[in-house]
Design a protein around this motif. Sequence first.
Motif, PDB file in Angstrom:
ATOM      1  N   ALA A   1       0.835  -1.207   0.000  1.00 25.37           N
ATOM      2  CA  ALA A   1       0.000   0.000   0.000  1.00 25.37           C
ATOM      3  C   ALA A   1       0.870   1.257   0.000  1.00 25.37           C
ATOM      4  O   ALA A   1       0.540   2.245  -0.659  1.00 25.37           O
ATOM      5  CB  ALA A   1      -0.940  -0.007   1.202  1.00 25.37           C
ATOM      6  N   SER A   2       1.968   1.222   0.738  1.00 16.55           N
ATOM      7  CA  SER A   2       2.882   2.370   0.771  1.00 16.55           C
ATOM      8  C   SER A   2       3.498   2.609  -0.604  1.00 16.55           C
ATOM      9  O   SER A   2       3.589   3.758  -1.063  1.00 16.55           O
ATOM     10  CB  SER A   2       3.988   2.145   1.802  1.00 16.55           C
ATOM     11  N   ASN A   3       3.906   1.525  -1.248  1.00 17.93           N
ATOM     12  CA  ASN A   3       4.478   1.655  -2.593  1.00 17.93           C
ATOM     13  C   ASN A   3       3.452   2.210  -3.573  1.00 17.93           C
ATOM     14  O   ASN A   3       3.768   3.077  -4.403  1.00 17.93           O
ATOM     15  CB  ASN A   3       5.008   0.310  -3.079  1.00 17.93           C
ATOM     16  N   GLN A   4       2.215   1.716  -3.495  1.00 18.93           N
ATOM     17  CA  GLN A   4       1.163   2.199  -4.390  1.00 18.93           C
ATOM     18  C   GLN A   4       0.850   3.668  -4.123  1.00 18.93           C
ATOM     19  O   GLN A   4       0.669   4.449  -5.064  1.00 18.93           O
ATOM     20  CB  GLN A   4      -0.095   1.350  -4.234  1.00 18.93           C
ATOM     21  N   ALA A   5       0.785   4.039  -2.850  1.00 18.62           N
ATOM     22  CA  ALA A   5       0.492   5.433  -2.506  1.00 18.62           C
ATOM     23  C   ALA A   5       1.614   6.352  -2.989  1.00 18.62           C
ATOM     24  O   ALA A   5       1.352   7.429  -3.534  1.00 18.62           O
ATOM     25  CB  ALA A   5       0.294   5.574  -0.998  1.00 18.62           C
TER      26      ALA A   5
ATOM     27  N   ALA B   1      -4.577   9.150  -5.708  1.00 17.92           N
ATOM     28  CA  ALA B   1      -3.554   9.301  -4.663  1.00 17.92           C
ATOM     29  C   ALA B   1      -4.204   9.358  -3.281  1.00 17.92           C
ATOM     30  O   ALA B   1      -3.704   8.757  -2.327  1.00 17.92           O
ATOM     31  CB  ALA B   1      -2.718  10.554  -4.922  1.00 17.92           C
ATOM     32  N   GLN B   2      -5.342  10.066  -3.171  1.00 18.63           N
ATOM     33  CA  GLN B   2      -6.057  10.134  -1.892  1.00 18.63           C
ATOM     34  C   GLN B   2      -6.508   8.747  -1.445  1.00 18.63           C
ATOM     35  O   GLN B   2      -6.343   8.374  -0.287  1.00 18.63           O
ATOM     36  CB  GLN B   2      -7.298  11.026  -2.021  1.00 18.63           C
ATOM     37  N   HIS B   3      -7.085   7.996  -2.375  1.00 22.47           N
ATOM     38  CA  HIS B   3      -7.548   6.654  -2.034  1.00 22.47           C
ATOM     39  C   HIS B   3      -6.375   5.747  -1.655  1.00 22.47           C
ATOM     40  O   HIS B   3      -6.488   4.926  -0.741  1.00 22.47           O
ATOM     41  CB  HIS B   3      -8.360   6.041  -3.181  1.00 22.47           C
TER      42      HIS B   3
END
Length: 151
Positions: free
Chosen positions: A30-34, A89-91
């Motif tokens: 999730a951190s990488n995706q964000a 990006a928010q999601h």
Amino acid sequence: MSATATDTLSLLLERAEDERDAAARALNAASNQAQAARAQHGELTGYRQEYEQRWTQTFARATTMDIVACYQTFGQRLDQAVVTQGHVAQHADQRQARARDALRQAELRVAALKQLIARRQAEALRQTQRREQRATDEFAARVQLQRAAHS
């Protein structure tokens, strides 16, 4: 503590650690995706600013209405892409926060199980020590009785 209770708690701890590890992997993903979503949003925003500057310079020179219409259409699409990527990006940030919370909860479960196991082991040790002390006391009392009987 009985062997089955120990086995059960060990199994629960193992599962909790597996869940914690899975939560850590999910947080990492999730951190990488964000981060990627925020980076793409930044790139789109930067490109939008560059595009605006280029066209501001172009408008300083004579231009046709067709070119202005193209600029406006593309600018609107680019604005929409920036807004959409901002939502993405928010999601992604929200998913990252939820994954962080899930990891925190999993870590708390692991810590609670470790603490429970430690308390149970300490209690089992105290019970063993009490039994051994009782046995020693009883042995000493018997020896004392035998000495008294032989005297």
